[in-house]
Design a protein around this motif. Structure first.
Motif, PDB file in Angstrom:
ATOM      1  N   LEU A 290       0.830  -1.194   0.000  1.00 15.82           N
ATOM      2  CA  LEU A 290       0.000   0.000   0.000  1.00 15.82           C
ATOM      3  C   LEU A 290       0.874   1.257   0.000  1.00 15.82           C
ATOM      4  N   ILE A 291       1.886   1.249   0.867  1.00 17.25           N
ATOM      5  CA  ILE A 291       2.782   2.407   0.954  1.00 17.25           C
ATOM      6  C   ILE A 291       3.490   2.627  -0.387  1.00 17.25           C
ATOM      7  N   LEU A 292       3.975   1.528  -0.978  1.00 13.47           N
ATOM      8  CA  LEU A 292       4.644   1.639  -2.277  1.00 13.47           C
ATOM      9  C   LEU A 292       3.706   2.237  -3.318  1.00 13.47           C
ATOM     10  N   SER A 293       2.462   1.787  -3.300  1.00 15.18           N
ATOM     11  CA  SER A 293       1.506   2.295  -4.276  1.00 15.18           C
ATOM     12  C   SER A 293       1.248   3.784  -4.066  1.00 15.18           C
ATOM     13  N   ILE A 294       1.160   4.178  -2.784  1.00 17.49           N
ATOM     14  CA  ILE A 294       0.905   5.589  -2.490  1.00 17.49           C
ATOM     15  C   ILE A 294       2.064   6.453  -2.988  1.00 17.49           C
ATOM     16  N   ILE A 295       3.276   5.995  -2.727  1.00 15.51           N
ATOM     17  CA  ILE A 295       4.456   6.733  -3.196  1.00 15.51           C
ATOM     18  C   ILE A 295       4.409   6.886  -4.709  1.00 15.51           C
ATOM     19  N   GLN A 296       4.160   5.778  -5.365  1.00 18.71           N
ATOM     20  CA  GLN A 296       4.092   5.766  -6.823  1.00 18.71           C
ATOM     21  C   GLN A 296       3.030   6.743  -7.318  1.00 18.71           C
ATOM     22  N   TYR A 297       1.872   6.713  -6.660  1.00 21.69           N
ATOM     23  CA  TYR A 297       0.754   7.574  -7.040  1.00 21.69           C
ATOM     24  C   TYR A 297       1.143   9.041  -6.878  1.00 21.69           C
TER      25      TYR A 297
END
Lengths: 296, 451
Positions: free
Chosen positions: A279-286
């Motif tokens: 989730l954190i990785l996705s948020i960063i990417q977003y």
């Protein structure tokens, strides 16, 4: 006007209902139930003891968990950049105007239609000592002495290479297609203009093709990181997590904890930790994507 | 706005309807799924039930039986069930074949939600865990009703199924770790006696000398000793030698702490490690069964279940024998298939009695079961002419009394998978010294027990 819009909403809802029900029942509800599980010692036959936060504190002190998480990370590091480079190279080959174009497209994509089990067993045969394809070829061309064998699957470093190669071969097709379609979206005029300015192939690649591919590259990188963190079956089949659990990824540890050690509560706790990481990785990417989007 | 509410309400209602429908369905689907997988047996069973209902003894008892056998084992078990159904008009046994890898998980979950079978199979080593989870029941009451004579069983096998003085299963076989040899290759090396048995001195040096001769006399491409380089089979050999040295399992008698006898464990591991480093065992052999089967290995060791496979291999002239007595006392690794009575909703005494009649009958007719290589659990079966007529089996049947079982720890399989395999594999690969491995094994076992 308002009535019409509402009717459209209701109609949409009706059509969505079958999916929503299945989704709620088999995805959302288990996720909620899973959170509950993390607070229990929970076995397959639901012998449950409330244990509070102890699964969480145990997890933070669990060396095996950290090792497994690191192994998943190694796999991400090994496969993500190589996957992108390989997919671009294959897409470049298949994008060139030639009679073999269709042939390239099919063979590059073909491995992707295999199931993970089939791909893994093929890999197992290919990397086996004595009878495997790789060692036989090495013997044949004389790189490897006839009386020596390379034990691809039982040496930790070689096992990582073998697993990564099999995964690359098996999953590159999908990313290759994404790149190929992105390349075909690049307008021909730009290349023409560059040629008129006297740019060579290398220059057009670095200055035109690659920059145009950068949005899709971001997407692929993210998908690839998430997919690689979830690696399980090919390792389970090819090395079983060995030697000495040194190739065991986090999902395999979760599987073993849940279904072999019969400790679903702790397995659920680790699953949520992995979920949090992704989730954190996705948020960063977003966040990165959106900032870039605002600039251009 | 109001209309919108009513619509949402209607939506919710219909959703909940669907939800409850789904819930109901999934249950009945489960049951159908379970019986459907036994399609091959199902076809004959209904007809049998009908004819039996009219029989003199009134309504027949139907037993759902879950098994984990495939291949030769599966066929032999089906033969046993068919014969039993024929000879017992008031009992119908219905066989559901499950895949072995998923069997225990399915059994545990099914029993947990009340959909378990009336009769099942368990390995002896798996019993303690099933007892602990409340999946199996004691069989003493049913055995008394059914008139089972426990004295008719091999006591070594039987005792391994008794926990806290109670019987939990009827063992139908044992499948120990034994040795197979290729007669042609042994003859070439001059190591086959006139009686067709290997010329082999039963001692630590004797076995190494035997292998050395094989290595020297046979062509280089022949493997003296076919054995896998990891997991089960070398572990079984280690367990056998450890037990031959007098090692008594690797957990303490109260099952609470690790109790690796490090000196004996290291000695056994060192002996086996030298077989690998000495070049008697092919390094990282990808398929040691195939190696022996294709006649390129002089001896091999594995469970008795391979007997049936070698027999159906054309051109393989082999013999079977107990593994050599390397150290002080005869011992080997082994496990048993047992018939268990899982916990059911009503624990119906009539069904339980019928189930034990069936279990005892299967054990008494072990000559059919022995076709795949297993050793029958009743000594009386070994005396039957049908058993004696089968080659090889009698050569190793005596092993049943020297099988060293695990203590009844609920963690047996976890200890094996997460500690024993892990460290011993490193010893075989020559990446860890036997002494180090034993220290790590002690810690590893303790960790599994603490979890």
């Amino acid at each position: 006007m308002k009535m019409n819009k509402m009717r459209a909403d209701v109609q949409a809802l009706l059509f969505l209902l079958p999916f929503l029900i299945v989704y709620l029942l088999f995805t959302i509800w288990p996720m909620i139930k899973g959170v509950q599980m993390t607070f229990y010692k929970w076995t397959l036959i639901k012998k449950m003891d409330y244990v509070g936060w102890s699964n969480y504190s145990k997890m933070l002190r669990d060396q095996e968990m950290w090792d497994a998480l690191w192994h998943s990370t190694i796999f991400v590091i090994l496969t993500t950049p190589t996957m992108i480079v390989l997919a671009i190279v294959l897409a470049l080959i298949a994008n060139r105007k030639s009679r073999m174009q269709k042939f390239y497209r099919s063979i590059f994509f073909l491995p992707s239609v295999l199931s993970v089990a089939v791909a893994s067993f093929l890999g197992l045969f290919v990397f086996q000592p004595y009878t495997g394809l790789v060692n036989s070829v090495l013997h044949l061309i004389g790189i490897l002495n006839e009386h020596r064998e390379i034990y691809w699957l039982t040496e930790t470093n070689l096992a990582w290479i073998a697993v990564s190669l099999i995964t690359l071969w098996w999953t590159v097709g999908f990313n290759f297609i994404l790149y190929l379609s992105a390349m075909q979206d690049i307008p021909d005029e730009i290349y023409e203009a560059a040629r008129l300015d006297g740019a060579n192939d290398r220059q057009t690649f670095w200055s035109i093709t690659l920059p145009y591919l950068s949005p899709i590259t971001k997407t692929i990188a993210m998908l690839q990181i998430i997919a690689s963190f979830k690696v399980f079956l090919q390792i389970q089949i090819i090395t079983g997590g060995g030697p000495l659990d040194q190739t065991r990824p986090i999902i395999q540890l979760i599987y073993q904890t849940g279904f072999k050690k019969n400790d679903l509560g702790y397995a659920a706790t680790m699953s949520y930790m992995l979920f949090a990481i992704l989730l954190i990785l996705s948020i960063i990417q977003y966040a990165i994507n959106n900032r870039k989007g605002a600039n251009t | 706005m109001k209309k919108r509410y009513s619509l949402v309400l209607a939506g919710l209602l219909s959703t909940s309807l669907l939800l409850s429908a789904c819930g109901g369905n999934s249950n009945s689907n489960n049951n159908e799924g379970n019986t459907a997988s036994s399609s091959d047996t199902e076809s004959t069973a209904p007809a049998a039930t009908e004819s039996k209902d009219t029989g003199s003894s009134g309504k027949a008892v139907t037993l759902q039986f879950w098994t984990l056998f495939d291949g030769g084992d599966g066929a032999n078990m089906q033969t046993l069930i068919d014969e039993f159904n024929k000879s017992h008009p008031d009992i119908v046994v219905k066989n559901t074949k499950l895949v072995w890898a998923e069997y225990y998980t399915k059994l545990i979950t099914a029993v947990g939600n009340g959909n378990g079978p009336d009769v099942g199979i368990s390995h002896t080593s798996r019993l303690p865990d099933l007892i602990d989870q409340g999946v199996v029941t004691t069989v003493d009451d049913a055995a008394t009703d059914a008139g089972v004579d426990w004295a008719s069983y091999n006591q070594n096998l039987l005792n391994a199924t008794v926990v806290d003085g109670k019987h939990y299963a009827a063992p139908i076989d044992t499948h120990p770790f034994i040795m197979f040899y290729n007669k042609a290759l042994l003859k070439d090396a001059g190591l086959l006696g006139d009686d067709g048995k290997p010329v082999l001195e039963q001692s630590a040096d004797g076995f190494v000398n035997f292998l050395t001769t094989l290595k020297e006399k046979l062509p280089a491409k022949v493997t003296p000793f076919a054995l896998s380089n990891s997991n089960d089979d070398p572990y079984r050999l280690w367990w056998a030698l450890y037990s031959q040295l007098g090692g008594n399992d690797i957990v303490s008698d109260d099952l609470k702490s690790a109790a690796v006898d490090q000196e004996k464990g290291a000695k056994a591991a060192d002996y086996i490690q030298k077989l690998y480093t000495g070049g008697f065992i092919k390094k990282n052999d990808p398929d040691f069964y195939k190696n022996f089967q294709s006649g390129t290995a002089a001896i091999m060791m594995t469970g008795v279940w391979a007997t049936g496979t070698w027999e159906s291999t054309k051109g393989l002239d082999f013999g079977a024998m107990p593994i050599p007595k390397i150290y002080d006392q005869e011992a080997t690794w082994g496990d048993s298939h047992t018939i268990i009575l899982p916990t059911t909703k009503d624990n119906d005494p009539a069904k339980r009695k019928a189930a034990m009649i069936f279990a005892d009958w299967v054990a008494s007719n072990g000559q059919i079961w022995a076709k795949a290589g297993h050793i029958p659990s009743k000594p009386s079966v070994l005396e039957k002419q049908e058993f004696k007529d089968m080659p090889n089996r009698s050569d190793y049947a005596s092993v049943a009394s020297t099988v060293k079982f695990n203590k009844p720890s609920t963690k047996n399989w976890q200890i094996r998978d997460n500690a024993s395999f892990k460290f011993l594999n490193e010893v075989w690969a020559n990446k860890m010294t036997p002494a180090d491995a034993m220290t790590k094994l002690q810690d590893g076992v303790q960790k599994v027990l603490n979890d």
